[in-house]
Design an enzyme around this catalytic site. Structure first.
Site, mmCIF file in Angstrom:
data_model
loop_
_atom_site.group_PDB
_atom_site.id
_atom_site.type_symbol
_atom_site.label_atom_id
_atom_site.label_comp_id
_atom_site.label_asym_id
_atom_site.label_seq_id
_atom_site.Cartn_x
_atom_site.Cartn_y
_atom_site.Cartn_z
ATOM 1 N N SER A 1 -4.106 -13.145 6.832
ATOM 2 C CA SER A 1 -5.469 -11.621 6.245
ATOM 3 C C SER A 1 -6.444 -12.084 7.778
ATOM 4 O O SER A 1 -7.002 -10.437 7.616
ATOM 5 C CB SER A 1 -6.207 -12.267 5.166
ATOM 6 O OG SER A 1 -6.633 -13.511 5.731
ATOM 7 N N LYS B 1 -15.263 -8.527 12.087
ATOM 8 C CA LYS B 1 -14.691 -7.545 12.098
ATOM 9 C C LYS B 1 -16.372 -6.841 13.368
ATOM 10 O O LYS B 1 -16.955 -7.948 12.962
ATOM 11 C CB LYS B 1 -14.630 -5.938 11.572
ATOM 12 C CG LYS B 1 -13.269 -5.795 10.715
ATOM 13 C CD LYS B 1 -13.046 -4.834 10.348
ATOM 14 C CE LYS B 1 -11.705 -4.742 9.436
ATOM 15 N NZ LYS B 1 -10.972 -5.841 8.815
#
Lengths: 234, 234
Positions: A153, A192
């Site tokens: 993921s 991120k």
DNA sequence: ATTATAAGCGAACAAGTGTTCCATGTCAAG
DNA sequence: CTTGACATGGAACACTTGTTCGCTTATAAT
């Protein structure tokens, strides 16, 4: 008195390779490994040259035992590593801070928030530690810990299943820093680059071919800052 | 988090024997030597228990390699050798350097083959060195060196611009190993998992969502094996 | 008491690794 | 130039060593 002749270039290479291999692998090399390293295509030539080194008193061999090879004191003297070894040990002891030990605090999976103890990880089994060189890490203020990535993921973060992520335990981040965030409502952890834009947050994937996502600021919980990623290939 | 259970008496004996054997012989024992020392008549029971010790993080094993066994830091700590005399410390440090210095030999870009000196990197400026912990690296035979990735062309290998790739200087590889290959005709370097299939080569990206490419074997030049990837976040 | 899991064991097999054989090439001494 | 010692190389062989299979026994959980 054992014969002592100048070593042929091949014998020199063999001796140096054996020494390096033992130091780096914790065991002697095989005949075939020596052959590959010294560019000798034939196991019988390796065997012949090892016989010569044994004759010169530089190695000891054990017959019909795998990796039945050891360097003698004389070999270490010839290689000049006695002094080097002592200096190296002193250097390493003095420079011990160059290695930093971090707790491997668990796994990071997309579907769960990162769970870390509130008391500096002292609750973790101390035996699960990761060692990294200090040069790998940026200056940091928070406690550091490592997580192992579980699943695919984190691909958009260029992070593979099994990779180790070095985290700094912070709950705020500056724009442009890579963070682990828990997305409230989506029930998802993601890695991120974080940028604040007015009342929302732009989360930019590490993979430059992928688009960012935009999330209301109140739904973004920063769980740590990513300092490094380590990947061992099996 | 690795399982951590009390060791069975047999496992304790195995661990102590392995440690003693390495210290006294300069190499790990064989499965059969362990069986003899621990009164275990069957190699499969030794194998089973070694599997358990590996599961507990106390040893690392290498498949189908003679004496492919090493103790981990955790094992040394469990055995209580961390507090041993200086001799023991030096023994450990000399036997398995915890920090390995590698030349940062240059950049890796898609459009050029990897260029490395032919004389063991002695031509490189010593200031361009990378330090990694020994635990990051698999046992290896070839020389090691590091390359810094330049550009976005290694994304399918899950490798970012600026990442450091630790390479082993080999020109052949086994199926399943990640390698740097130069594709003759395409004029391109790529990092992929290599599998031979009849007279062609399947090059499998690290990104599991991407498809492999198939290349005639003669157009594939293996330039090195990838041992690890290190990523520092700014 | 039953069942599932862990551990043990002998044997066979697969792969790794050291040794030997035989032919050829190189080089120094005579 | 010849000869003998030394070195090389490929291949096969012998043995070592790691892995797997199929079965049994022990232990823990229910």
């Amino acid at each position: 008195m054992k014969e002592h002749k100048p070593l042929s270039p091949r014998q020199q290479r063999i001796l140096e390779f054996v020494h390096k291999y033992i130091r780096e692998n914790g065991r002697p090399p095989t005949i075939r490994e020596i052959g590959q390293a010294a560019d000798i295509p034939s196991t019988s030539v390796v065997n012949y040259n090892l016989g010569k080194l044994e004759q010169y008193g530089l190695i000891e061999r054990e017959s019909e035992v795998s990796r039945g090879l050891r360097l003698t004191e004389r070999a270490y003297e010839l290689l000049g590593v006695a002094v080097d070894a002592v200096n190296g040990v002193i250097d390493r002891l003095a420079g011990a801070s160059r290695v930093i030990r971090l707790p491997l605090a668990g796994d990071i999976v997309a579907s769960e928030p990162i769970e870390v103890g509130s008391d500096g990880f002292s609750t973790y089994d101390e035996l699960d530690m990761i060692e990294v060189t200090a040069a790998m890490l940026q200056p940091h203020r928070g406690d550091l810990y490592a997580l192992r990535v579980h699943g695919d993921s984190m691909i958009d973060a260029m992070v593979n299943d099994g990779d180790i992520v070095i985290m700094e335990k912070v709950d705020t981040a500056r724009d442009g820093e890579m963070v682990a965030v828990w997305l409230v409502g989506d029930d998802q952890t993601t890695l991120k680059y974080l940028f604040r834009e007015n009342d929302r947050v732009r989360l930019q994937p590490a993979n430059p071919t992928m688009e960012p996502i935009y999330v209301p600021a109140e739904k973004v919980k920063v769980q740590g800052k990513v300092l490094a990623v380590l990947r061992q290939l099996a």
